[in-house]
Design an enzyme around this catalytic site. Sequence first.
Site, short mmCIF file in Angstrom:
data_model
loop_
_atom_site.label_atom_id
_atom_site.label_comp_id
_atom_site.label_asym_id
_atom_site.label_seq_id
_atom_site.Cartn_x
_atom_site.Cartn_y
_atom_site.Cartn_z
N ASP A 1 28.42 11.83 -1.33
CA ASP A 1 26.99 12.03 -1.57
C ASP A 1 26.23 10.71 -1.70
OD1 ASP A 1 28.28 11.39 -3.94
OD2 ASP A 1 27.98 13.35 -4.84
N ASP B 1 28.15 19.42 -15.79
CA ASP B 1 27.72 20.79 -15.47
C ASP B 1 28.69 21.49 -14.52
OD1 ASP B 1 27.28 19.55 -13.04
OD2 ASP B 1 25.15 20.05 -12.90
N HIS C 1 29.73 20.33 -11.56
CA HIS C 1 29.54 20.10 -10.13
C HIS C 1 30.66 19.26 -9.52
CE1 HIS C 1 26.86 16.33 -11.07
NE2 HIS C 1 28.08 15.93 -10.86
N GLU D 1 25.29 21.47 -7.42
CA GLU D 1 24.85 21.87 -8.76
C GLU D 1 25.08 23.38 -8.95
OE1 GLU D 1 24.65 19.51 -10.54
OE2 GLU D 1 22.90 18.23 -10.34
C1 F6R Z 1 29.76 11.25 -7.13
C2 F6R Z 1 30.08 12.66 -7.31
C3 F6R Z 1 29.85 13.34 -8.62
C4 F6R Z 1 30.66 12.68 -9.75
C5 F6R Z 1 30.42 13.38 -11.08
C6 F6R Z 1 31.14 12.71 -12.22
O1 F6R Z 1 30.05 10.83 -5.82
O2 F6R Z 1 30.51 13.27 -6.37
O3 F6R Z 1 30.22 14.68 -8.52
O4 F6R Z 1 32.02 12.72 -9.42
O5 F6R Z 1 29.04 13.43 -11.35
O6 F6R Z 1 30.63 11.43 -12.44
P1 F6R Z 1 31.31 10.43 -13.48
O7 F6R Z 1 32.62 10.05 -12.89
O8 F6R Z 1 30.37 9.25 -13.53
O9 F6R Z 1 31.43 11.18 -14.76
#
Ligand code: F6R
Length: 263
Positions: free
Chosen positions: A67, A136, A138, A143
Amino acid sequence: MEIIIAKNYDEMSKISAGIIACEIRKRHDLVLGLATGDTPIGTYNALVDMHKKDGLDFSKVKSFNLDEYIGLAPLHPNSYNFFMRENLFKHININSENVYVPQGNTDDPEEFCLWYEEQIRKAGGIDLQVLGIGSDGHIAFNEPGSSLASRTRVKALLKQTIEDNSRFFDKIDAVPRFAITMGVGTILEAKKLLLIASGKKKADVVAEFIEGPVTSQITATALQLHSYATVVLDLDAASKLKRTEYYNWVRDNKQLVQKKVGR
Ligand code: F6R
């Protein structure tokens, strides 16, 4: 799903880097899906170490990131493109022509998303996709409420995600409201999935996605639909799981399990 519970963040990072390195050694032109965020930094550091000390070779590896924020140019310090360069790409021998990260400042996001899917298809699909999990639930920026069949597209971010990610920005208003993200359907097509999670703040959602029902409200639960998903957790992230004893038994008896179930 194979659940591996590590002692701490360091061990979680080394185990997940070991899994990635093993796939690269088996197949030099591996198509690797990558994630950003705090969680994979230790894994990327461990991969850089393996490259420098053991010659782990990325020269033929192709990578696709999950992403990118809409509106951020690749050189913007908060872009995922920049994150990847700083934390991994500039330290290894990956060929920049083999690196794909969604382009946040594209003029035509919709067209870009179709092109991105096409590049994944042309590469023969993703062999191993690395994932984190948001508080959340994801995966990528899928989301709550995202279709479990969704493809790469533009997604509006949940307030909770904006708040979580504001730690990287000067002020909360600077966090983009939209992102380009691979869809859950795109992710499920990868041949293998590797999700990593660490810390107490992920404990509730980790228990829900592993031991709760499949639901688009927690898109990580889609991993339950995949035939080859591995989850590596530290003790804190695993602290709310109910079947820890079972996961640990399977891990400690891996050879026996492999002989019986072939994995
Ligand atoms: C980022 C992504 C997100 C993160 C998630 C956790 O490329 O795909 O799904 O993996 O938001 O983020 P952290 O590791 O910062 O807690």
